[in-house]
Design a protein around this motif. Structure first.
Motif, mmCIF file in Angstrom:
data_model
loop_
_atom_site.group_PDB
_atom_site.id
_atom_site.type_symbol
_atom_site.label_atom_id
_atom_site.label_comp_id
_atom_site.label_asym_id
_atom_site.label_seq_id
_atom_site.Cartn_x
_atom_site.Cartn_y
_atom_site.Cartn_z
ATOM 1 N N ASP A 1 0.795 -1.233 0.000
ATOM 2 C CA ASP A 1 0.000 0.000 0.000
ATOM 3 C C ASP A 1 0.824 1.278 0.000
ATOM 4 O O ASP A 1 0.296 2.362 -0.225
ATOM 5 C CB ASP A 1 -0.932 0.021 1.221
ATOM 6 N N ASN A 2 2.142 1.178 0.294
ATOM 7 C CA ASN A 2 2.958 2.389 0.332
ATOM 8 C C ASN A 2 4.422 2.037 0.104
ATOM 9 O O ASN A 2 4.800 0.866 0.118
ATOM 10 C CB ASN A 2 2.776 3.130 1.665
ATOM 11 N N THR B 1 7.032 8.717 3.325
ATOM 12 C CA THR B 1 6.237 7.539 3.006
ATOM 13 C C THR B 1 5.103 7.977 2.085
ATOM 14 O O THR B 1 4.323 8.864 2.439
ATOM 15 C CB THR B 1 5.650 6.891 4.268
ATOM 16 N N GLN C 1 1.751 6.974 -0.133
ATOM 17 C CA GLN C 1 0.673 6.005 -0.295
ATOM 18 C C GLN C 1 0.462 5.722 -1.783
ATOM 19 O O GLN C 1 0.374 6.645 -2.596
ATOM 20 C CB GLN C 1 -0.627 6.538 0.324
ATOM 21 N N ASN C 2 0.376 4.456 -2.140
ATOM 22 C CA ASN C 2 0.199 4.074 -3.547
ATOM 23 C C ASN C 2 -1.031 4.723 -4.172
ATOM 24 O O ASN C 2 -1.029 5.106 -5.340
ATOM 25 C CB ASN C 2 0.078 2.557 -3.668
#
Length: 217
Positions: free
Chosen positions: A57-58, A71, A73-74
């Motif tokens: 997810d990231n 970080t 997030q996708n």
């Protein structure tokens, strides 16, 4: 009698501790590799720097100018151009079929392996393994986090469908069904499916050949 039992107990404890030492559980952390990347977010912002593997997810992004780590997030990404040792890789948002009970489809941030009338895309996800290995001349249980690639065949107007890359037997049985679904309109290619060089593990070559033949018609 009591002394004998005491000596036996000590030997038993020593043996037990030795076994624990031999089969001690150990976690191995592999160094994460970063590669130069340009990211376009859905809000229009463009980021230049380097990234860790793009999975789940990231992922982690390191800014080229400040070296600051973020970080990302996708779901916030529109597209990515990433320079890997085997060449540039283009990432985008793809809809794929899923076996999850709650939904038949989901959107993932995946990479083009082959881009064309029929595309081959890959999506990476982390998996956890635990197996016995010899580390520093000692037998030990090792916990490892590994990246597993999932491959999907996708028409531009339909969600991607996963290509089974599991055990050899089920892989080839399922792959024939996949071939009939995606390559049946090119009989000359279908005749080769199942022979050496035209099996599930050769999916990239097969998709490239399929697109080349279709492009000539």
């Amino acid at each position: 009698m009591t002394a004998s039992l005491t000596r036996f107990a000590r030997r038993y404890v020593s043996f037990f501790l030795l076994v624990i030492g031999i089969f001690a559980c150990q976690t191995i952390n592999k160094k994460v590799k970063y590669y130069s990347t340009e990211i376009t977010l859905k809000n229009g912002m463009v980021l230049t720097g380097s990234t860790s593997p793009i999975a789940n997810d990231n992922f982690t992004f390191k800014d080229a100018k400040t070296s600051k780590k973020l970080t990302i997030q996708n779901k916030d990404v529109q597209s990515i151009s990433k320079n890997l040792p085997d060449g540039a890789r283009e990432y985008a948002q793809f809809e794929i079929e899923t076996n999850k009970k709650k939904a038949a489809k989901e959107t993932v941030l995946g990479a083009y392996i082959v881009k064309g009338e029929l595309s081959l895309i890959s999506y990476e996800a982390t998996e956890y393994t635990r197996e016995a290995k010899t580390v520093n001349n000692r037998q030990t249980f090792v916990n490892e986090t590994i990246l597993t690639k999932h491959y999907y065949l996708k028409w531009s107007n339909a969600p991607g469908k996963e290509v089974n890359m599991g055990s050899r037997k089920t892989q080839e049985e399922d792959f024939m069904d996949t071939a009939l679904e995606f390559f049946a309109d090119v009989p000359e290619l279908m005749k080769k499916i199942g022979s050496e060089g035209y099996q599930a593990k050769n999916i990239k070559k097969i998709v490239e050949e399929y697109n080349a033949i279709k492009g000539k018609k």
